[in-house]
Scaffold this active site. Structure first.
Site, PDB file in Angstrom:
ATOM      1  N   ASN A  24     -38.048 -13.280  22.268  1.00 47.69           N
ATOM      2  CA  ASN A  24     -38.008 -11.940  21.790  1.00 47.69           C
ATOM      3  C   ASN A  24     -37.654 -10.678  23.013  1.00 47.69           C
ATOM      4  O   ASN A  24     -37.274 -10.248  23.619  1.00 47.69           O
ATOM      5  CB  ASN A  24     -37.963 -10.607  20.066  1.00 47.69           C
ATOM      6  CG  ASN A  24     -36.917 -11.391  19.501  1.00 47.69           C
ATOM      7  OD1 ASN A  24     -35.503 -11.872  19.748  1.00 47.69           O
ATOM      8  ND2 ASN A  24     -37.439 -11.112  18.688  1.00 47.69           N
ATOM      9  N   LEU A  67     -42.127 -16.259  12.199  1.00 42.65           N
ATOM     10  CA  LEU A  67     -41.241 -16.696  13.309  1.00 42.65           C
ATOM     11  C   LEU A  67     -41.357 -16.363  15.315  1.00 42.65           C
ATOM     12  O   LEU A  67     -40.728 -16.352  16.398  1.00 42.65           O
ATOM     13  CB  LEU A  67     -39.751 -16.268  13.255  1.00 42.65           C
ATOM     14  CG  LEU A  67     -38.947 -16.076  11.498  1.00 42.65           C
ATOM     15  CD1 LEU A  67     -37.401 -15.224  11.229  1.00 42.65           C
ATOM     16  CD2 LEU A  67     -38.132 -17.406  12.556  1.00 42.65           C
ATOM     17  N   HIS A  68     -42.377 -16.245  15.085  1.00 42.98           N
ATOM     18  CA  HIS A  68     -43.517 -16.333  16.644  1.00 42.98           C
ATOM     19  C   HIS A  68     -42.760 -15.665  17.690  1.00 42.98           C
ATOM     20  O   HIS A  68     -42.306 -15.692  18.620  1.00 42.98           O
ATOM     21  CB  HIS A  68     -43.683 -17.527  17.088  1.00 42.98           C
ATOM     22  CG  HIS A  68     -43.748 -18.652  15.945  1.00 42.98           C
ATOM     23  ND1 HIS A  68     -43.615 -19.374  15.627  1.00 42.98           N
ATOM     24  CD2 HIS A  68     -45.897 -18.493  15.348  1.00 42.98           C
ATOM     25  CE1 HIS A  68     -43.901 -19.758  14.522  1.00 42.98           C
ATOM     26  NE2 HIS A  68     -45.426 -19.651  14.449  1.00 42.98           N
ATOM     27  N   CYS A  69     -41.456 -14.806  16.800  1.00 41.54           N
ATOM     28  CA  CYS A  69     -40.953 -13.381  18.156  1.00 41.54           C
ATOM     29  C   CYS A  69     -39.891 -14.294  18.765  1.00 41.54           C
ATOM     30  O   CYS A  69     -39.707 -13.837  19.477  1.00 41.54           O
ATOM     31  CB  CYS A  69     -42.051 -12.221  18.583  1.00 41.54           C
ATOM     32  SG  CYS A  69     -42.541 -11.497  18.197  1.00 41.54           S
ATOM     33  N   ALA A  70     -39.695 -14.855  17.913  1.00 39.33           N
ATOM     34  CA  ALA A  70     -38.907 -15.875  18.953  1.00 39.33           C
ATOM     35  C   ALA A  70     -37.148 -16.578  17.513  1.00 39.33           C
ATOM     36  O   ALA A  70     -37.416 -17.692  17.670  1.00 39.33           O
ATOM     37  CB  ALA A  70     -39.218 -17.344  19.302  1.00 39.33           C
TER      38      ALA A  70
END
Lengths: 383, 88
Positions: A100, A337-340
């Site tokens: 992101n 979601l690991h910022c992705a």
């Protein structure tokens, strides 16, 4: 219970002891603001900052250290490049495996009239250079690609993309948040125009450090303008590097620590760290291969991966699995979601997410084997 | 005391001063000159020759051409070179 840290993809831990020592030394014996005066303490601070800049330049094969601009993290470095270059009507190409820190600025810029094209990744989340390059034209303003996914650890063949971009005259911005310090990087050989890096992950420095390599000194509009300690007779921003992009007092203690981290890497060799993390990945993959109920993501070829692995345990949500790993086995992972989100959509793991393991230069084989045992236990209980 | 006297002597011997627009370039110039085995001492920038960054660099004026060439080769941006003997 002994804790084992498997979240190096978010921030590395432990750091080499010299890192904390350098921060301490800077705060206790240092003082002074780099570039703001000619007295002994200001000069010492400026020398500290220069030394780290020179070490990072050496690590990435940059001949002129002034091309290394310090930021507070990789996100700020990416924002500096994206907002500094793109305007309404410009075309930008990126991949469906981005974090992101790339996607959010690009979605925002798209609302402002930037034409955004997202190239889908192949199976396993691999960005195929041929597919990526196929959508580039001589009119593309910028190509943006991650050097390695923070979800799967899949490493992108940046050199092939870079060669194509340079041929077309399209600048290439590479997000090296997951690779700087873990995968060898040569910005000249890889034909990279901008390289955004984190200071607190693979480079082993403190949080609050990062930077951007800028090939063409004036390519970008600055993100911030203000005091630089230079050209103080003028009210306009200086045009020379690094001052053009470094307004305001720098994080000198953090940069001192970062220098110690990079020094450690230069001594040990990034290729040695890469080999170590690959060995850990292979042990882990071997250990879980025969276990029913564990689904691991990412490419089969371990040579094209970092020390990051995402997986799910059948019958458990990733957050249940992550909590069990911590509460029962002392394993610290990252779930979700690991910022992705776009990367998880590409893998088919959206919106549930995954459990992510991230190893570092100080992770031991026995830590990884403990991880394998814990997963076997969890998966066995669900059958 | 001796160290202080030594520094004064060194400052007197280095009659050249190069000034810079920003401190990065001053620091880098010092680093590059020392790595090449040349003598170089950072000094507070004399206001009468430069209004810019806080520091300037003393060097052997007799080596002016080599120093200038070395700084150019190392991408160091400087403001100007001066023959400016140490007053003291």
């Amino acid at each position: 219970m002994k804790l084992r840290y498997f979240d190096n993809a978010a921030t590395s831990w432990p750091k080499p002891p010299a890192v904390a020592a350098a921060v301490h030394r800077c705060l206790v014996r240092g003082g002074g603001n780099a570039g703001r005066s000619g007295h002994a303490k200001a000069v010492a601070a400026a020398r500290t900052v220069l030394r780290t800049r020179e070490l990072i330049a050496e690590l990435f094969h940059v001949a002129d250290p002034s091309r290394i601009v310090f930021t507070k993290n990789a996100t700020e470095a990416l924002n500096l490049a994206l907002y500094g270059l793109l305007g309404p009507g410009d075309g930008v190409v990126t991949s469906s495996m981005e974090h992101n820190s790339v996607m959010r600025p690009l979605r925002h810029l798209a609302h402002r009239g930037v034409r955004l094209e997202v190239v889908p990744a192949a199976v396993g989340g691999v960005i195929e250079p041929a597919a990526f390059c196929a959508v580039l034209t001589a009119g593309t303003r910028l190509a943006v690609v991650t050097h390695a996914s923070n979800v799967t650890g899949a490493v992108t063949d940046v050199a092939r993309i870079g060669e194509h971009c340079r041929g077309l005259g399209v600048p290439l911005l590479v997000d090296a948040a997951q690779t700087a310090g873990c995968v060898p990087i040569d910005v000249e050989a890889m034909r990279v125009d901008f390289l955004a890096f984190s200071g607190h992950k693979g480079l082993l420095g403190p949080q609050g450090t990062g930077g951007l390599y800028v090939r063409d000194a004036r390519a970008l509009e600055p993100l911030l303008r203000g005091g630089t300690g230079s050209r103080s007779d003028r009210e306009e921003q200086p045009e020379f590097l690094p001052d053009r992009y470094e307004s305001g007092t720098l994080n000198t203690p953090g940069i001192a620590g970062l220098g110690a981290g990079v020094q450690y890497l230069l001594r040990r060799g990034v290729a040695s760290v890469q080999a170590h993390e690959r060995r850990l990945l292979e042990i882990f993959l071997e250990g879980i291969a025969a276990v029913p109920g564990i689904e691991a993501y990412g490419p089969a070829d371990t040579a094209a991966r970092t020390g990051v692995l995402s997986l799910n345990v059948t019958g458990l949500s990733c957050s249940e699995a992550g909590s069990a790993l911590e509460d029962r086995f002392g394993l610290l992972t990252r779930v979700g979601l690991h910022c992705a989100p776009i990367a998880h959509r590409s893998l088919g793991t959206f919106p549930e997410g995954t459990v992510r393991f991230g190893w570092g230069p100080f992770t031991r084989e026995r830590d990884v084997r403990a991880g394998v045992r814990a997963l076997r236990t969890l998966a066995g209980e669900r059958r | 005391m001796f160290a202080q006297r030594g520094k004064q002597e060194l400052l007197r011997e280095l009659e050249g001063v190069v000034t810079f627009f920003g401190s990065y370039h001053a620091m880098r110039a010092e680093s590059v000159l020392r790595k090449s085995g040349r003598r170089a001492v950072l000094i507070p920038g004399p206001r009468e020759i430069s209004p810019n960054c806080g520091v300037a660099l003393r060097f052997d004026y007799i080596q002016k051409e080599e120093v200038q060439e070395l700084l150019d080769r190392s991408f160091v941006q400087y403001e100007s070179f001066h023959h400016y003997p140490h007053q003291g």
